[in-house]
Design a protein around this motif. Structure first.
Motif, PDB file in Angstrom:
ATOM      1  N   GLU A  87       0.764  -0.990   0.062  1.00 25.94           N
ATOM      2  CA  GLU A  87      -0.309  -0.179   0.158  1.00 25.94           C
ATOM      3  C   GLU A  87       0.414   1.404  -0.072  1.00 25.94           C
ATOM      4  O   GLU A  87       0.681   1.900  -0.633  1.00 25.94           O
ATOM      5  N   LYS A 111       2.289   1.699  -3.330  1.00 27.19           N
ATOM      6  CA  LYS A 111       1.701   1.914  -4.212  1.00 27.19           C
ATOM      7  C   LYS A 111       1.197   3.707  -3.774  1.00 27.19           C
ATOM      8  O   LYS A 111       1.152   4.621  -5.034  1.00 27.19           O
ATOM      9  N   ARG A 112       1.428   4.623  -2.418  1.00 23.13           N
ATOM     10  CA  ARG A 112       1.031   5.464  -2.860  1.00 23.13           C
ATOM     11  C   ARG A 112       2.474   6.558  -3.031  1.00 23.13           C
ATOM     12  O   ARG A 112       2.028   7.680  -3.704  1.00 23.13           O
ATOM     13  N   SER A 148       3.483   5.687  -5.475  1.00 22.82           N
ATOM     14  CA  SER A 148       3.780   6.147  -6.860  1.00 22.82           C
ATOM     15  C   SER A 148       2.877   7.036  -7.280  1.00 22.82           C
ATOM     16  O   SER A 148       2.323   7.585  -8.188  1.00 22.82           O
ATOM     17  N   GLU A 149       1.403   7.424  -6.529  1.00 23.85           N
ATOM     18  CA  GLU A 149       0.575   8.259  -6.010  1.00 23.85           C
ATOM     19  C   GLU A 149       0.972   9.691  -6.507  1.00 23.85           C
ATOM     20  O   GLU A 149       0.573  11.048  -6.649  1.00 23.85           O
ATOM     21  N   LYS A 169       3.388  13.146  -7.599  1.00 18.64           N
ATOM     22  CA  LYS A 169       4.124  13.656  -8.756  1.00 18.64           C
ATOM     23  C   LYS A 169       5.196  13.771  -7.923  1.00 18.64           C
ATOM     24  O   LYS A 169       5.814  14.505  -7.266  1.00 18.64           O
ATOM     25  N   LYS A 214      11.294   8.531  -7.536  1.00 15.17           N
ATOM     26  CA  LYS A 214      10.761   8.613  -7.175  1.00 15.17           C
ATOM     27  C   LYS A 214      11.023   7.069  -6.614  1.00 15.17           C
ATOM     28  O   LYS A 214      10.881   5.908  -5.736  1.00 15.17           O
ATOM     29  N   HIS A 220      -1.079   8.248   5.850  1.00 20.15           N
ATOM     30  CA  HIS A 220      -2.272   6.544   4.891  1.00 20.15           C
ATOM     31  C   HIS A 220      -3.008   5.944   6.743  1.00 20.15           C
ATOM     32  O   HIS A 220      -3.766   6.177   6.363  1.00 20.15           O
ATOM     33  N   ARG A 276      -4.708   8.478   3.136  1.00 15.49           N
ATOM     34  CA  ARG A 276      -4.590   9.262   1.692  1.00 15.49           C
ATOM     35  C   ARG A 276      -3.402   9.879   1.908  1.00 15.49           C
ATOM     36  O   ARG A 276      -2.510   9.709   3.010  1.00 15.49           O
ATOM     37  N   LEU A 277      -2.510  10.262   0.344  1.00 16.67           N
ATOM     38  CA  LEU A 277      -1.215  11.095   0.913  1.00 16.67           C
ATOM     39  C   LEU A 277      -1.557  12.523   1.425  1.00 16.67           C
ATOM     40  O   LEU A 277      -2.500  13.084   1.676  1.00 16.67           O
ATOM     41  N   LEU A 291       0.529  16.541  -2.345  1.00 17.27           N
ATOM     42  CA  LEU A 291       0.373  15.858  -3.924  1.00 17.27           C
ATOM     43  C   LEU A 291       1.851  16.059  -4.844  1.00 17.27           C
ATOM     44  O   LEU A 291       2.153  15.136  -5.823  1.00 17.27           O
TER      45      LEU A 291
END
Length: 853
Positions: A410, A413-414, A416-417, A419, A426, A558, A563-564, A567
């Motif tokens: 998880e 994956k965060r 990768s969300e 930018k 990354k 998280h 959530r992130l 951003l």
């Protein structure tokens, strides 16, 4: 626009003090919290460590953030740009110890009349109570923060100075403790007694993210273990840590290693200490390392921990929290001779114990040959100067995916969300998360930090019952369990049988810093503000703390909000010294910024900083600062020239092809700079703006100067003036994020308000204004003008020297464009007769006019 107020002799001197005071008085950067979330651009500003002076590396990265903040403000966003001070933790404690000549002794009572020594002696530090020590920490950090703020203001950071916080402040403590208690209630925080990486100098646990590998000399010692069935037969291991021989719990070899397969399931006896230990198999044993069979001790390194856990071996620790051999002889050492040997090393440092154990092995004949010297990687606490030990302690952990594959997936994956700027950063995040081998250790055995907000019941003998945790009410936070009392108890019950005790630890500084979005944004304290600024738009930070600050912040968000926390992640590189080594206070190679600001100006230093590309390590270079100062001075002088013409923005007046071509090129420049800023690439935005500026001042201004002064060609003069004014307006705005002082100064000469709240130039509007202007003409004219100047320079004549005739050879398209500028070229080059001829590329041939003898 009002009438111009251009000074007789523009100068950079005094700009910083004047405009910093004006911005403060006018509230130019004060956050307007009436704006809705879509109108806000919020920044999770890195709180600098307040434990000494800032260095030029800080100036480098914080300038990057400020450039983005200023750009977004000019794009119409209300920018939430707070500043925090990271003032808790080991750096502050160390600074206080050295500054005041004191050390903390929690067993001492508080002395309300204590004053630190007039002449501090770091070698003879005065012991004081924890409360006295914390008071000195608070006192010194406040003084440091004042100095830091003065420097940030001098640099021109557009911070909202009403939005500041301390990581040790009451709000930060409330947020940290509240988040921890919620982690605990959800089962994400837990306590465990386990092997722990330990710094013997600071006497505190160290998390995986705080480790640093350093190459150090060592030596392999070949030691023989007699087999139990036949003591005359020995199994030889090679180790760099013979001092841990008394902590040996097994020998281990790879299950496929035929040399040792017959020994699996048998036992050997440790030399000198006579303890029987098993020979076991494990996949991590390296047949190529040393003799191929290793000694497992509790604990020599992290591999020992893995073997101990997976092979379910006993725990036989001999290293204490102070890094010395424990004083009491362990129960597993039973013979009188072995006990005497242990007493010989008891209380010794690791180094001394190693020497003594080697001497004992030589006496017993259990060591073979001379030590084989090597260089190997040794783990250190990033702020420590002695190798880490591994000791068994009770600590607090927060789940971070290190032991939970589902949570780890998880969190990957965060990542990768987010930018990432630049995008390749990354990978660092992913590599770190995927390589975790344990949960996040957050407790520290220190003094100046956020207390773990818990108490434990004591049994009838006064021993803590760790399973019976008492938590405060959320509304009571922040608390200090060492002075506050849990519900249902009176203060007299503290540390008494049947009473209670406080958790003695504080939180790791990252456990607080991981919550900077919540601390600055009003989480649980100011829900209205939190809704307007979260999730944060950008987290600016250095690449080396992706594994610590960035990852831990993602973990907390998280777990709490699913959530992130932000951003975008804008990653900066390091500043390197002339030897291409990272600048850091610990290396003693830092440069303090105040002298640079005095010598070159804040705008010049910012120019150097902004030239460093995102995520890229950049060399410290005063040469770049000199260029930045030259740019700022040129901007003053070019602006004085333009405004001295009484140039005004008059769209209808722009009629000349050369002027339209300039605006077409300007529109492209604005478009490129805007796109770069939107990608958080401030360096590219500066690069394109500066390139256009030098072309504008060196070529275009010289090209149209005669026409701009003309009394006969009024339309041509008005066109030139309008183009000059429009271009100056755009250039000032393009440079404003980088050179805030000089651009504000020029803006004040002919405009009202602050440039930093003005509207960012629109490439679409300038393209419209340029009409059918061909940007290619700008490059063509610049090349022709450059060759005309070169012909005069080669002839060693003045640039004002008259050229009798000039022929420009160029392609058909180039000639068409150049012919449109023929009049301006003739005026700029003092050319009496200018003709054009076909050619492949632009080439100019000239005949200088005869000069009077």
């Amino acid at each position: 626009m009002t009438g111009t107020r251009v000074p007789e002799k523009p100068t950079l001197d005094g700009l910083e003090d004047r405009w910093a005071a004006a911005w403060d008085q006018q509230g130019s950067y004060t956050f307007d919290r009436t704006k809705t979330r879509d109108q806000v651009f919020s920044i999770d500003t890195p709180p600098p460590t307040v434990s000494g002076s800032l260095h030029v590396g800080h100036v480098f990265s914080y300038t990057h953030t400020d450039c983005m903040a200023r750009y977004k403000r000019m794009r119409g966003y209300e920018v939430f740009y707070p500043m925090g001070w990271d003032d808790n933790g080991l750096p502050t404690e160390r600074r206080v110890q050295n500054f005041y000549g004191v050390r903390c002794d929690p067993s001492l009572p508080y002395d309300p009349d204590f004053s630190p020594p007039a002449t501090p002696d770091t070698k003879q530090q005065v012991a004081i109570s924890r409360r006295n020590f914390i008071e000195l920490c608070e006192q010194l950090t406040v003084e440091d923060e004042v100095v830091f703020e003065q420097l940030w203001r001098r640099l021109g950071l557009s911070i909202d100075w009403s939005q500041t916080y301390q990581t040790i402040g009451a709000n930060s403590q409330m947020v940290s403790q509240l988040a921890f208690l919620r982690n605990l209630k959800r089962g994400e925080a837990y306590q465990a007694e386990a092997p722990t990486l330990w710094d013997v100098t600071f006497r505190t646990a160290v998390a995986q993210a705080e480790l640093e590998d350093r190459e150090r000399p060592g030596a392999y010692h070949r030691i023989g273990f007699p087999t139990t069935v036949d003591p005359s037969t020995k199994v030889f291991i090679e180790t760099t840590r013979p001092e841990l021989l008394a902590a040996c719990v097994a020998l281990v070899a790879h299950p496929d290693d035929e040399r040792y397969q017959p020994l699996f399931g048998t036992t050997v006896t440790s030399p000198v200490f006579g303890v029987e230990v098993p020979v076991v198999a494990h996949q991590l044993a390296d047949p190529e390392k040393g003799s191929g069979i290793a000694m497992i001790c509790t604990f020599g390194d992290l591999t020992d921990v893995i073997w101990w856990r997976e092979l379910q071996l006993p725990t036989r620790p001999i290293i204490g929290w102070d890094g010395r051999i424990l004083p009491d002889t362990p129960e597993w050492i039973t013979t009188s001779e072995a006990k005497a040997h242990y007493e010989h090393i008891a209380g010794a440092t690791s180094r001394t114990a190693k020497e003594r154990v080697v001497a004992l092995l030589n006496q017993s004949g259990d060591i073979v040959g001379e030590p084989r010297e090597i260089m190997h990687q040794v783990k250190f606490f990033e702020k420590g100067d002695k190798p880490l030990e591994i000791v068994t302690t009770r600590q607090w952990y927060i789940s971070n995916g290190g032991r939970d594959p589902e949570l780890r997936a998880e969190l990957v994956k965060r990542g990768s969300e987010i930018k990432w700027h630049p995008a390749h950063m990354k990978v660092r995040y992913e590599n770190w998360v995927e390589g975790l081998n344990g949960d996040w250790l957050i407790s520290r055995q220190r003094f100046f930090g956020v207390p773990i907000p818990l108490w434990y019941r004591l049994d009838s003998e006064g021993n803590p019952i760790y399973s019976e945790i008492m938590m405060p009410e959320e509304t009571d936070l922040p608390i200090d369990p060492s002075t506050d009392t849990p519900a249902g108890f009176d203060p007299q019950s503290r540390n008494q049988p049947g009473g209670f005790m406080a958790d003695p630890d504080v939180m790791d500084t990252w456990a607080t810093s991981s919550l900077t979005p919540q601390i600055a944004g009003g989480w649980e304290r100011d829900p209205d503000l939190w809704a307007r600024v979260s999730p944060v738009d950008v987290r600016p930070q250095a690449h080396e703390i992706i594994r610590t600050w960035l990852f831990s912040t993602v973990v907390r968000s998280h777990l709490e909000d699913n959530r992130l926390p932000f951003l975008n992640a804008a990653i900066s590189g390091w500043i390197l010294d002339p030897d291409r080594k990272k600048m850091s206070k610990s290396k003693g190679n830092v440069v303090t910024p105040m002298g640079l600001l005095d010598e070159y100006s804040a705008d010049a230093v910012r120019y150097w900083a902004a030239s460093g590309r995102p995520g890229t390590d950049t060399a410290f270079d005063v040469g770049q600062m000199k260029i930045g100062r030259r740019l700022a001075i040129k901007l003053l002088n070019a602006s004085k020239f333009v405004l001295g013409l009484d140039a005004t923005q008059n769209d209808a007046a722009i009629s000349e092809d050369v002027d339209k071509a300039l605006l077409a090129q300007l529109a492209k420049t604005v478009e490129q700079a805007t796109n770069a800023f939107e990608d958080f690439n401030y360096a590219r935005a500066l690069e394109v703006a500066e390139s256009f500026f030098w072309n504008f001042t060196d070529d275009y201004v010289e090209l149209v100067k005669v026409r701009a002064y003309s009394d006969t060609d009024v339309a041509g003069a008005d066109s030139a003036k309008a183009a000059l004014a429009t271009t100056l307006d755009a250039l000032l705005k393009l440079f404003a994020p980088f050179l805030p002082f000089v651009t504000e100064e020029v803006w004040s000469w002919w405009q009202e308000g602050t440039i930093h709240r003005s509207e960012w130039p629109s490439s679409e509007a300038i393209f419209t204004l340029a009409g059918n202007g061909d940007a290619a003409m700008v490059a063509d004219v610049s090349e022709a003008l450059s060759q005309i100047r070169k012909s005069k320079s080669d002839a060693k004549v003045s640039m004002r020297a008259v050229i009798e005739s000039a022929v420009i050879s160029a392609s058909e398209d180039q000639n068409k464009r150049l012919q449109m500028a023929a009049k301006d070229l003739s005026s700029a080059g003092s050319i009496q007769s200018l003709t054009f001829a076909p050619g492949a590329n632009i080439e100019v041939s000239v005949v200088l006019a005869a000069t009077a003898e």
